[in-house]
Design a protein around this motif. Sequence first.
Motif, PDB file in Angstrom:
ATOM      1  N   SER A  70       0.806  -1.212   0.000  1.00 41.37           N
ATOM      2  CA  SER A  70       0.000   0.000   0.000  1.00 41.37           C
ATOM      3  C   SER A  70       0.841   1.265   0.000  1.00 41.37           C
ATOM      4  N   GLY A  71       2.015   1.224   0.630  1.00 39.62           N
ATOM      5  CA  GLY A  71       2.867   2.403   0.697  1.00 39.62           C
ATOM      6  C   GLY A  71       3.275   2.905  -0.676  1.00 39.62           C
ATOM      7  N   GLU A  72       3.492   1.979  -1.603  1.00 37.35           N
ATOM      8  CA  GLU A  72       3.863   2.368  -2.962  1.00 37.35           C
ATOM      9  C   GLU A  72       2.722   3.126  -3.636  1.00 37.35           C
ATOM     10  N   LEU A  73       1.496   2.706  -3.377  1.00 36.14           N
ATOM     11  CA  LEU A  73       0.343   3.380  -3.973  1.00 36.14           C
ATOM     12  C   LEU A  73       0.131   4.759  -3.369  1.00 36.14           C
ATOM     13  N   LEU A  74       0.381   4.886  -2.063  1.00 35.25           N
ATOM     14  CA  LEU A  74       0.140   6.152  -1.374  1.00 35.25           C
ATOM     15  C   LEU A  74       1.216   7.188  -1.656  1.00 35.25           C
ATOM     16  N   THR A  75       2.311   6.778  -2.273  1.00 36.57           N
ATOM     17  CA  THR A  75       3.356   7.724  -2.667  1.00 36.57           C
ATOM     18  C   THR A  75       3.412   7.895  -4.184  1.00 36.57           C
ATOM     19  N   SER A  76       2.401   7.374  -4.869  1.00 36.97           N
ATOM     20  CA  SER A  76       2.373   7.432  -6.331  1.00 36.97           C
ATOM     21  C   SER A  76       1.812   8.759  -6.820  1.00 36.97           C
ATOM     22  N   GLN A  77       2.065   9.046  -8.098  1.00 39.66           N
ATOM     23  CA  GLN A  77       1.517  10.258  -8.697  1.00 39.66           C
ATOM     24  C   GLN A  77      -0.003  10.191  -8.772  1.00 39.66           C
ATOM     25  N   ARG A  78      -0.559   8.988  -8.947  1.00 44.66           N
ATOM     26  CA  ARG A  78      -2.011   8.859  -9.018  1.00 44.66           C
ATOM     27  C   ARG A  78      -2.661   9.234  -7.688  1.00 44.66           C
ATOM     28  N   PHE A  79      -2.005   8.894  -6.566  1.00 49.96           N
ATOM     29  CA  PHE A  79      -2.558   9.289  -5.270  1.00 49.96           C
ATOM     30  C   PHE A  79      -2.449  10.806  -5.091  1.00 49.96           C
ATOM     31  N   GLU A  80      -1.342  11.386  -5.532  1.00 51.83           N
ATOM     32  CA  GLU A  80      -1.203  12.846  -5.488  1.00 51.83           C
ATOM     33  C   GLU A  80      -2.323  13.511  -6.281  1.00 51.83           C
ATOM     34  N   THR A  81      -2.616  12.961  -7.459  1.00 53.82           N
ATOM     35  CA  THR A  81      -3.689  13.510  -8.286  1.00 53.82           C
ATOM     36  C   THR A  81      -5.042  13.359  -7.604  1.00 53.82           C
ATOM     37  N   LEU A  82      -5.270  12.190  -7.013  1.00 53.90           N
ATOM     38  CA  LEU A  82      -6.528  11.957  -6.302  1.00 53.90           C
ATOM     39  C   LEU A  82      -6.720  12.966  -5.181  1.00 53.90           C
ATOM     40  N   MET A  83      -5.694  13.188  -4.385  1.00 57.17           N
ATOM     41  CA  MET A  83      -5.823  14.118  -3.268  1.00 57.17           C
ATOM     42  C   MET A  83      -6.030  15.552  -3.759  1.00 57.17           C
ATOM     43  N   ALA A  84      -5.380  15.913  -4.847  1.00 58.26           N
ATOM     44  CA  ALA A  84      -5.580  17.248  -5.420  1.00 58.26           C
ATOM     45  C   ALA A  84      -7.012  17.394  -5.932  1.00 58.26           C
ATOM     46  N   ASP A  85      -7.533  16.327  -6.539  1.00 59.69           N
ATOM     47  CA  ASP A  85      -8.915  16.366  -7.025  1.00 59.69           C
ATOM     48  C   ASP A  85      -9.905  16.479  -5.866  1.00 59.69           C
ATOM     49  N   LEU A  86      -9.645  15.766  -4.778  1.00 62.43           N
ATOM     50  CA  LEU A  86     -10.525  15.842  -3.612  1.00 62.43           C
ATOM     51  C   LEU A  86     -10.538  17.258  -3.037  1.00 62.43           C
ATOM     52  N   ARG A  87      -9.378  17.872  -3.002  1.00 61.79           N
ATOM     53  CA  ARG A  87      -9.297  19.239  -2.461  1.00 61.79           C
ATOM     54  C   ARG A  87      -9.988  20.233  -3.391  1.00 61.79           C
ATOM     55  N   ALA A  88     -10.082  19.909  -4.666  1.00 59.40           N
ATOM     56  CA  ALA A  88     -10.694  20.810  -5.639  1.00 59.40           C
ATOM     57  C   ALA A  88     -12.204  20.606  -5.754  1.00 59.40           C
ATOM     58  N   LEU A  89     -12.773  19.678  -4.979  1.00 59.05           N
ATOM     59  CA  LEU A  89     -14.215  19.475  -5.004  1.00 59.05           C
ATOM     60  C   LEU A  89     -14.935  20.739  -4.520  1.00 59.05           C
ATOM     61  N   PRO A  90     -16.183  20.920  -4.907  1.00 57.00           N
ATOM     62  CA  PRO A  90     -16.926  22.111  -4.465  1.00 57.00           C
ATOM     63  C   PRO A  90     -16.922  22.252  -2.945  1.00 57.00           C
ATOM     64  N   SER A  91     -17.041  23.477  -2.482  1.00 57.73           N
ATOM     65  CA  SER A  91     -16.921  23.764  -1.054  1.00 57.73           C
ATOM     66  C   SER A  91     -18.006  23.123  -0.208  1.00 57.73           C
ATOM     67  N   GLU A  92     -19.128  22.733  -0.842  1.00 60.51           N
ATOM     68  CA  GLU A  92     -20.201  22.109  -0.059  1.00 60.51           C
ATOM     69  C   GLU A  92     -19.974  20.621   0.166  1.00 60.51           C
ATOM     70  N   VAL A  93     -18.825  20.101  -0.263  1.00 57.10           N
ATOM     71  CA  VAL A  93     -18.496  18.691  -0.060  1.00 57.10           C
ATOM     72  C   VAL A  93     -17.462  18.558   1.066  1.00 57.10           C
ATOM     73  N   THR A  94     -17.777  17.721   2.045  1.00 53.34           N
ATOM     74  CA  THR A  94     -16.821  17.378   3.102  1.00 53.34           C
ATOM     75  C   THR A  94     -16.266  15.995   2.807  1.00 53.34           C
ATOM     76  N   VAL A  95     -14.962  15.848   2.906  1.00 55.32           N
ATOM     77  CA  VAL A  95     -14.305  14.570   2.637  1.00 55.32           C
ATOM     78  C   VAL A  95     -13.770  13.995   3.945  1.00 55.32           C
ATOM     79  N   ILE A  96     -14.216  12.793   4.263  1.00 51.74           N
ATOM     80  CA  ILE A  96     -13.721  12.075   5.442  1.00 51.74           C
ATOM     81  C   ILE A  96     -12.954  10.849   4.959  1.00 51.74           C
ATOM     82  N   CYS A  97     -11.762  10.660   5.468  1.00 52.32           N
ATOM     83  CA  CYS A  97     -10.890   9.576   5.032  1.00 52.32           C
ATOM     84  C   CYS A  97     -10.644   8.607   6.172  1.00 52.32           C
ATOM     85  N   ASP A  98     -11.055   7.372   5.971  1.00 56.94           N
ATOM     86  CA  ASP A  98     -10.774   6.332   6.957  1.00 56.94           C
ATOM     87  C   ASP A  98      -9.344   5.864   6.732  1.00 56.94           C
ATOM     88  N   LEU A  99      -8.483   6.115   7.706  1.00 54.67           N
ATOM     89  CA  LEU A  99      -7.058   5.808   7.587  1.00 54.67           C
ATOM     90  C   LEU A  99      -6.714   4.532   8.356  1.00 54.67           C
TER      91      LEU A  99
END
Length: 209
Positions: free
Chosen positions: A99-128
């Motif tokens: 899993s560590g390889e996936l969490l340091t990948s460019q695709r995960f970076e893109t995913l997190m950037a996309d989540l942050r760019a979601l409309p302001s009325e969306v709250t994101v909760i991440c089960d870690l």
Amino acid sequence: EMTDSEVRLIGVTSATPSAGKSFVSLNMAAALSKITDRKVLLCDFDLRRGSILDALDTSVPHDVSEYLRGDLPDWRAAVARIAQSDLYILPCIKRMRKSGELLTSQRFETLMADLRALPSEVTVICDLPPAFASDDAVLTAAHLDGYVLVVEYGRNTAKQVREAMAMLSPSPCVGTILNRYRGGFFDAYGYGYGDPYGIKNYGAAGSDK
């Protein structure tokens, strides 16, 4: 200090396994989707032991691991709406040892950037994952606005809580939840108690694919 409007990507973790953090994540997300006028996206980033989907009466054709492995072009195709509610999930079906390889990948970076760019009325909760189980919680928390630490009543010690917060620093702890949860679905979460932090067998049954 951050204002409520600045805390949009929130992680939920625990010091040790079996503290009921996924139970808390799901209930927190469901409650927020009901009592606020916001949409809530619950992301299962416990890639070694994803369990959110198992607790819900739904099925999905795709999951986040497919996107992170490069088998799914757009992570949005893995998002499922729960009934007709304002609760959405990005589930993890496959269990990944690497899993560590996936969490340091460019695709995960893109995913997190996309989540942050979601409309302001969306709250994101991440089960870690649990903080002591691997580096995964630290890797993910670095992308978030903060995290909630679930403390299991009668089991977690003050020392474990301090150590977990130190590991996750500089990501801010925005709150703690004392969980008295006993029994039920998440007993099948699969963590053992054979070592001090219950992580001996964490991810042992996972997939490398």
